[in-house]
Design an enzyme around this catalytic site. Structure first.
Site, PDB file in Angstrom:
ATOM      1  CD  GLU A 284      -3.163   0.653   2.157  1.00  0.00           C
ATOM      2  OE1 GLU A 284      -4.351   0.551   1.805  1.00  0.00           O
ATOM      3  OE2 GLU A 284      -2.796   0.535   3.346  1.00  0.00           O
ATOM      4  CG  HIS A 305       8.562 -29.140   2.834  1.00  0.00           C
ATOM      5  ND1 HIS A 305       9.221 -30.315   2.527  1.00  0.00           N
ATOM      6  CD2 HIS A 305       9.081 -28.721   4.011  1.00  0.00           C
ATOM      7  CE1 HIS A 305      10.085 -30.605   3.492  1.00  0.00           C
ATOM      8  NE2 HIS A 305      10.016 -29.655   4.404  1.00  0.00           N
ATOM      9  CE  LYS A 416     -10.819   2.314   2.940  1.00  0.00           C
ATOM     10  NZ  LYS A 416     -10.183   3.172   3.965  1.00  0.00           N
TER      11      LYS A 416
END
Length: 444
Positions: A284, A305, A416
């Site tokens: 951000e 792994h 938003k």
């Protein structure tokens, strides 16, 4: 924190950065440091975050949480920077004995839950498992209008009321000086704390935003801030004298040479959430103007792994950042009568973990893949405070070198507005773009 950038040098890795290039870059670091110091001194937006070790008042936080200090569980309602810093601190310090006895020991058994998503099934399952009659609610939003946070808070409030619990006696509010949450706190006389001015959420872990949860759980707030303050003292005008600047400058230099992915890999289970916190901080803050590294979360040894194959043999576009400790609790590996496994009986889990880390680090270096080691003495409040502050300072330094505004997040704000528009929360042109989605559906 200490930083070792040896395996990121061009003599070891490709892409890599030469010592000569770092020395030239150090002139830019010096200029960036002057800008950072000026921003801190003038209490400018964003730079003010680096003043938090001396501005945050742990006694004020302790006083605010006192009404719920005996809670069996703590439910933090927030999202992004309003949650990840707090989760990082409480998860890292769970069960760790503090250096001092500032308050209750942090191993007091307080269960912590973070409502940082709005998936309805997940939210319901979290609430169903809590002893609501003795659960503290910590709701965090600077604006007091964050849709996800307010929606979850309304759901939590209803759950408490349905259980016959007075939510006003169980709730702490951390918010800005004005807004719906501030009005709610004033109307019901709720314990409340301020989100500090000039500090973006992702940089607020060392404020009330990140430390209310730590206080309820009995963690050592003063040690957190002392560790951060000690890291602040290392900020100088040279990357060769400052671990945080060494990290920020090296990541910037490697990105410019093709390492556009930064995989952060703690080798301590308790630090796993710190990788999530780092991912928001890095993405951000630096992801602007077609610039910035893409952070990837991993965990040692688990992801040896699942991801190491790609890091060692895939595209040469990655930096691996290891976070490790010099000291930790240990446990012996029991003897076995299986001959092939007999060597394990002479070792401990800690020795095995250290060997796995060193082997992975060497494996990447042998393949010419850049990696950096960030090292803590141990996982405790003091060292964690230093890590949080150091990574924030590294991010601010990197932002200066990129030439971006580290402290804004326009892409997040766009989404938003679109969300509010879709829910009828206002007339936003961003919401109109949702209807313009291009589709190419393949259905069964």
């Amino acid at each position: 924190m200490n930083v070792d950038i040896g395996n990121a040098l061009a003599s070891v890795a490709s892409p890599g950065v030469s010592r000569e290039s770092l020395e030239r870059l150090d002139e830019q670091v010096a200029a960036a440091h002057e800008r950072i110091e000026r921003g801190m001194a003038n209490e400018e937006h964003g730079y003010e975050a680096l003043n938090l070790p001396e501005r945050t008042d742990p006694d004020e936080i302790r006083a605010a949480v006192e009404p719920v200090a005996d809670a069996d569980a703590l439910l933090t309602v927030g999202i992004g920077g309003s949650s990840l810093g707090a989760a990082t601190i409480t998860n890292a310090l769970e069960g760790v004995e503090p250096r001092s006895t500032e308050s209750r020991t942090q191993s007091d058994g307080t269960e912590t839950v973070f409502l940082d998503n709005i998936d309805p099934e997940w939210v319901s399952s979290r609430l169903e498992g809590l002893p609501l009659e003795n659960t503290a609610i910590n709701v965090v939003s600077r604006s007091g209008t964050t849709a996800e946070t307010l929606a979850n808070f309304l759901v939590v409030r209803e759950a408490l009321e349905s259980a016959g619990v007075d939510w006003t006696e169980r709730t702490i509010v951390t918010t800005g000086e004005s807004g719906p949450l501030r009005n709610l706190a004033d109307r019901h006389d709720l314990p409340s704390l301020n989100v500090p001015d000039g500090v973006p959420g992702r940089f607020s872990a060392l404020s009330a935003v990140g430390m209310v949860a730590a206080a309820v759980c009995g963690h050592d707030l003063k040690a957190l801030l002392a560790g951060a303050a000690a890291e602040r003292e290392t900020l100088t005008g040279s990357l060769f004298d400052c671990p945080a600047y060494a990290y920020g400058a090296t990541t910037y230099a490697l990105d410019g040479r093709g390492a556009g992915v930064n995989a952060i890999m703690p080798y301590a289970e308790s630090l796993e959430t710190s990788a999530e916190w780092f991912a928001q901080l890095w993405a951000e803050s630096l992801g602007k103007d077609d610039l910035g590294q893409t952070p990837v979360r991993a965990l040692g040894v688990t992801d040896q792994h699942s991801q190491l194959q790609l890091y060692r043999a895939g595209p040469r576009d990655k930096l691996v950042t290891f976070v490790t400790t010099r000291e930790s609790e240990d446990r012996p590996i029991p003897d076995t009568d299986v001959e092939e496994l007999a060597y394990l009986g002479d070792a401990t889990l800690g020795e095995l973990l250290e060997a796995e880390f060193e082997a992975t680090e060497a494996s990447l270096a042998a393949a010419g893949r850049p990696n950096v080691r960030v090292e803590l003495e141990r996982v405790d409040a003091y060292e964690l405070g230093g890590l949080l502050y150091g990574m924030e300072a590294a991010c601010v330094l990197a932002g200066e070198l990129y030439g971006v505004n580290t402290f804004e997040q326009p892409a997040v704000e766009w989404a938003k507005k679109a969300t509010r528009g879709l829910l009828g929360g206002g007339d936003f042109e961003e919401a109109d773009a949702v209807a313009e989605k291009t589709e190419l559906r393949i259905e069964r």
